[in-house]
Design an enzyme around this catalytic site. Structure first.
Site, short mmCIF file in Angstrom:
data_model
loop_
_atom_site.label_atom_id
_atom_site.label_comp_id
_atom_site.label_asym_id
_atom_site.label_seq_id
_atom_site.Cartn_x
_atom_site.Cartn_y
_atom_site.Cartn_z
CB THR A 176 -0.94 0.02 1.22
OG1 THR A 176 -1.76 -1.14 1.21
CG2 THR A 176 -1.81 1.26 1.21
CG PHE A 178 0.13 4.79 3.59
CD1 PHE A 178 -1.07 4.87 4.28
CD2 PHE A 178 0.74 3.55 3.45
CE1 PHE A 178 -1.66 3.73 4.81
CE2 PHE A 178 0.15 2.40 3.97
CZ PHE A 178 -1.05 2.49 4.65
#
Length: 282
Positions: A176, A178
């Protein structure tokens, strides 16, 4: 004794969430502030209750995070850095439990399919929860025999649960990305590597506007690492684009490309300038 006010970084979810892990890795000197929604994260920074926001924008398995590109332009915040977290999933349970005891696990519905092979091989059923770290917290508060949770090892540490098995995810590439955001823009060059520039724009309602708008980036040798479109206010005629490029706004080739972009757009909003993370080259 230092009287310096502690720095705070806000994130969405419970303590032990993967967003919390991103905070711990990227800003270990900041105190994490859990928030219920992404809007609450943004509000905490805008109101001064937090110094930074940690917001997920995309995942290698599931694509972009819903609503994030809609929230960013109107947030009033600026991207100052990026962070990448490999989603490592652990099976955890109250102390004293063993793997053979576990008959059911709880986790966010996005996390469960990523462990399907492990769950099937061990005959473990699954049940969805609003939040994986929240499932771990609930299990710690109300231990149930035969019940486990799927979450990060940080969640197990946070809620004093026992990790029964680590890295049970089917794929070892799930990551992921960010964005770390602040109230103030930081246009300075930081570090020795590539700088990234992120912005949103709307093309004018003329034939081949997007094709023409993108031409300046190609002719000036600029690598555009992301280009995504999404409707504005639910209207098919109002399309906004989010873009990440390699380069700094002061670079001559970036200036030339942005000038050309301006000829074919109604609006350009700079979201941030920040160093490219090392994960981009791995």
């Amino acid at each position: 004794m230092s009287s310096q006010k502690p720095k705070i970084i806000a994130f969405q979810g419970e303590l032990g969430a993967y967003s919390h892990e991103a905070c711990a890795v990227a800003r270990p000197d900041h105190t994490p502030l859990p928030c219920r929604t992404f809007e609450d994260v943004i509000k905490a920074v805008r109101e001064g209750r937090a110094d930074l926001a940690m917001l997920p924008v995309e995942n290698t398995t599931y694509g972009r995070v819903a609503d994030m590109h809609r929230l960013l332009p109107a947030s009033g915040l600026h991207i100052i850095d990026e962070a990448f977290v490999r989603v490592r999933i652990a099976l955890m349970a109250p102390k004293g439990a063993t793997l053979s005891d576990i008959k059911l696990v709880r986790a966010h519905p996005v996390l469960i399919p990523q462990c399907r092979t492990f769950l099937m091989q061990n005959g473990i059923a699954d049940e969805t929860a609003v939040d994986s770290a929240g499932a771990a917290a609930d299990l710690a508060r109300n231990p149930e025999q035969g019940i486990g949770a799927l979450a990060s090892e940080l969640a197990a540490e946070q809620y004093e649960l026992t990790v029964l098995v680590r890295d049970i995810e089917d794929e070892d590439t799930n990551t992921t990305r960010f964005l770390i955001m602040s109230r103030e823009m930081d246009p300075s060059r930081r570090g020795d590597g590539v700088m990234m520039t992120s912005f949103v724009f709307r093309v004018r309602n003329i034939p081949a506007a997007l094709y023409k708008a993108m031409g300046g980036f190609a002719t000036n040798g600029i690598n555009m690492t992301k280009l995504e479109s999404y409707m504005v206010n639910g209207e098919f005629t109002a399309t906004q684009f989010y873009a990440d490029i390699e380069g700094h706004p002061d670079d001559q080739n970036v200036q030339l490309a942005m000038d050309e972009l301006g000829h074919f757009t109604d609006q350009i909003t700079l979201l941030g300038v920040y160093p490219a993370h090392a994960c981009r080259n791995s």
